[in-house]
Design an enzyme around this catalytic site. Structure first.
Site, mmCIF file in Angstrom:
data_model
loop_
_atom_site.group_PDB
_atom_site.id
_atom_site.type_symbol
_atom_site.label_atom_id
_atom_site.label_comp_id
_atom_site.label_asym_id
_atom_site.label_seq_id
_atom_site.Cartn_x
_atom_site.Cartn_y
_atom_site.Cartn_z
ATOM 1 N N CYS A 1 0.811 -1.222 0.000
ATOM 2 C CA CYS A 1 0.000 0.000 0.000
ATOM 3 C C CYS A 1 0.844 1.272 0.000
ATOM 4 O O CYS A 1 0.355 2.338 -0.387
ATOM 5 C CB CYS A 1 -0.950 0.010 1.192
ATOM 6 S SG CYS A 1 -2.183 -1.305 1.158
ATOM 7 N N SER B 1 -11.459 1.086 3.871
ATOM 8 C CA SER B 1 -11.323 1.798 2.604
ATOM 9 C C SER B 1 -11.967 0.986 1.481
ATOM 10 O O SER B 1 -11.898 -0.245 1.483
ATOM 11 C CB SER B 1 -9.845 2.049 2.285
ATOM 12 O OG SER B 1 -9.132 0.816 2.241
ATOM 13 N N HIS C 1 -8.731 4.185 -1.708
ATOM 14 C CA HIS C 1 -7.374 3.658 -1.493
ATOM 15 C C HIS C 1 -6.947 2.882 -2.738
ATOM 16 O O HIS C 1 -6.941 1.657 -2.747
ATOM 17 C CB HIS C 1 -7.389 2.765 -0.256
ATOM 18 C CG HIS C 1 -6.067 2.189 0.130
ATOM 19 N ND1 HIS C 1 -4.850 2.668 -0.328
ATOM 20 C CD2 HIS C 1 -5.759 1.145 0.964
ATOM 21 C CE1 HIS C 1 -3.872 1.961 0.193
ATOM 22 N NE2 HIS C 1 -4.392 1.024 0.970
ATOM 23 N N CYS D 1 0.310 2.160 6.527
ATOM 24 C CA CYS D 1 0.504 0.749 6.857
ATOM 25 C C CYS D 1 0.577 -0.060 5.571
ATOM 26 O O CYS D 1 -0.074 0.278 4.571
ATOM 27 C CB CYS D 1 -0.620 0.245 7.754
ATOM 28 S SG CYS D 1 -2.278 0.339 7.053
#
Length: 389
Positions: A91, A243, A344, A374
């Site tokens: 991510c 998300s 996201h 994260c």
């Protein structure tokens, strides 16, 4: 030491990452190409001057395979001489791309670089690059004999261990939509948004979202095999406090301060300090806490010196745990909403958050901003920037 500055940073609107979403008919390389082309166009920059393009993408399969950053550079009409590479730190991929680009400038390897990212979750679904469940777990099975878990289960464990109940998670999620909707209505995102296809605004923001409305959603990750292993789980993570699947792209123009002056470009912010850290891969999402401590120590700053914090809202427990452990001011946390509302798009989220943070600091006259993300496997990047001008 040379400094690395952000001259500009843009993002596409967030499209719903499913068939029929506002960007689902756009090839991901075309999506990123649009952001790259707009970035150089609105700064009147000859793209031939770009030393490297570092892009983030998580699901590097199908249409996102074969170094999608290079494909996007060519699709954007950049000269063939402009190189590009694609990185994967899950991510945090485009936040890591920004680190690599800025560090290259600081080291003198680059004068001008672009950090960027893309993810079309409608066209390259999550895990479509995996070769079956737990495909890469064998080599570490001796170290984690009970097995690691997917991120939704990690979020459940975190919520339970830090005692964030369903009501707290839903309230935070509703806040994200409220703040994002208020910012959008006030034109706060206008300077960072570049149209993509027919989409001109984020379609993931739901202005009418309330905690009461979210309370009716069913938990998304209930799994019988984990009930005995994690009896503390209350099954509180839902689509509403997570998300959403998202399509999007983003890009940042980074260069040395001297180069910006030579080209007559105004630096908007400076990279102040960087950190990347690993943590428990079972909890997976908690590395944002030690990464933040590390980047603040490197910056010589305290948490109260920071004017805005962007902690990616992969799941509501993540920023809530971060705030609790750092003792951070809730009013400074994701002040324009976060990924629960803004989406996201995995590989694009780092530079998307950077765009939002730079614009927030400018519009509020803040000095320092901190962002952290994260990442799967128990990783996190953290960055401190300083507004200029």
């Amino acid at each position: 030491m040379r400094s690395a500055v952000i001259v500009d940073v843009v993002r596409t609107p967030s499209g719903k990452g499913k068939p029929g979403g506002g960007l689902s008919d756009v090839h991901p390389a075309t999506l990123l190409a649009g952001a790259l082309a707009e970035l150089v166009s609105r700064n009147d920059l000859d793209p031939a001057l770009v030393d490297d393009v570092v892009g983030g993408c998580v699901t590097q399969a199908g249409e996102q395979a074969f170094n999608i950053s290079r494909t996007a550079v060519l699709a954007a009409g950049f000269p063939e001489s402009v190189p590009a590479t694609t990185v994967d730190r899950q991510c945090g991929s485009s936040q890591q791309a920004a680190h690599f680009a800025a560090q290259g400038v600081i080291a003198g390897a680059y004068d001008i670089a672009i950090a960027c990212g893309v993810e079309s979750m409608s066209r390259a679904p999550m895990f479509s690059n995996a070769q079956g469940k737990d495909a890469n777990r064998g080599p570490i099975a001796h170290r984690y004999p009970e097995g690691l878990v997917q991120q939704g289960i990690s979020a459940e464990v975190i919520a339970a261990r830090w005692k964030f109940d369903r009501a707290a998670l839903d309230e935070f999620a509703a806040r994200s939509h409220r703040l994002a909707a208020e910012t959008a209505a006030a034109g706060g995102f206008d300077n960072e948004l570049v149209a993509a296809g027919t989409l001109t605004a984020d379609e993931t923001i739901r202005a009418t979202t309330t905690a009461d409305g979210l309370a009716g959603l069913r938990p998304a990750f209930v799994d019988e095999q984990y009930k005995a292993r994690f009896p503390e789980i209350e099954w509180s993570i839902t689509p509403g406090n997570s998300s959403p699947l998202t399509d999007g792209a983003s890009a940042a123009l980074i260069m040395s301060e001297e180069t910006a002056t030579k080209l007559g470009l105004r630096p908007r912010a400076r990279f102040h300090s960087f950190a990347v850290l690993g943590d428990d891969p079972l909890l997976m999402l908690t590395a944002v806490v030690p990464a933040t401590r590390k980047v603040l120590e490197r910056a010589g700053l305290g948490i109260d010196d920071i004017d805005a914090y962007e902690v990616n809202e992969a799941f509501a427990p993540v920023p809530l745990v971060w705030q609790h452990e750092l003792g951070a001011d809730a009013a400074k946390l994701n002040p324009r909403g976060g990924a629960i509302a803004l989406g996201h798009p995995l590989g694009a989220s780092g530079t998307r958050i950077l765009a939002t943070l730079v614009n927030h600091l400018e519009q509020t006259q803040g000095r320092y901003g901190l962002m952290t993300m994260c990442e799967a496997g128990g990783l996190a990047n953290a960055t401190v920037i300083e507004r200029l001008g």
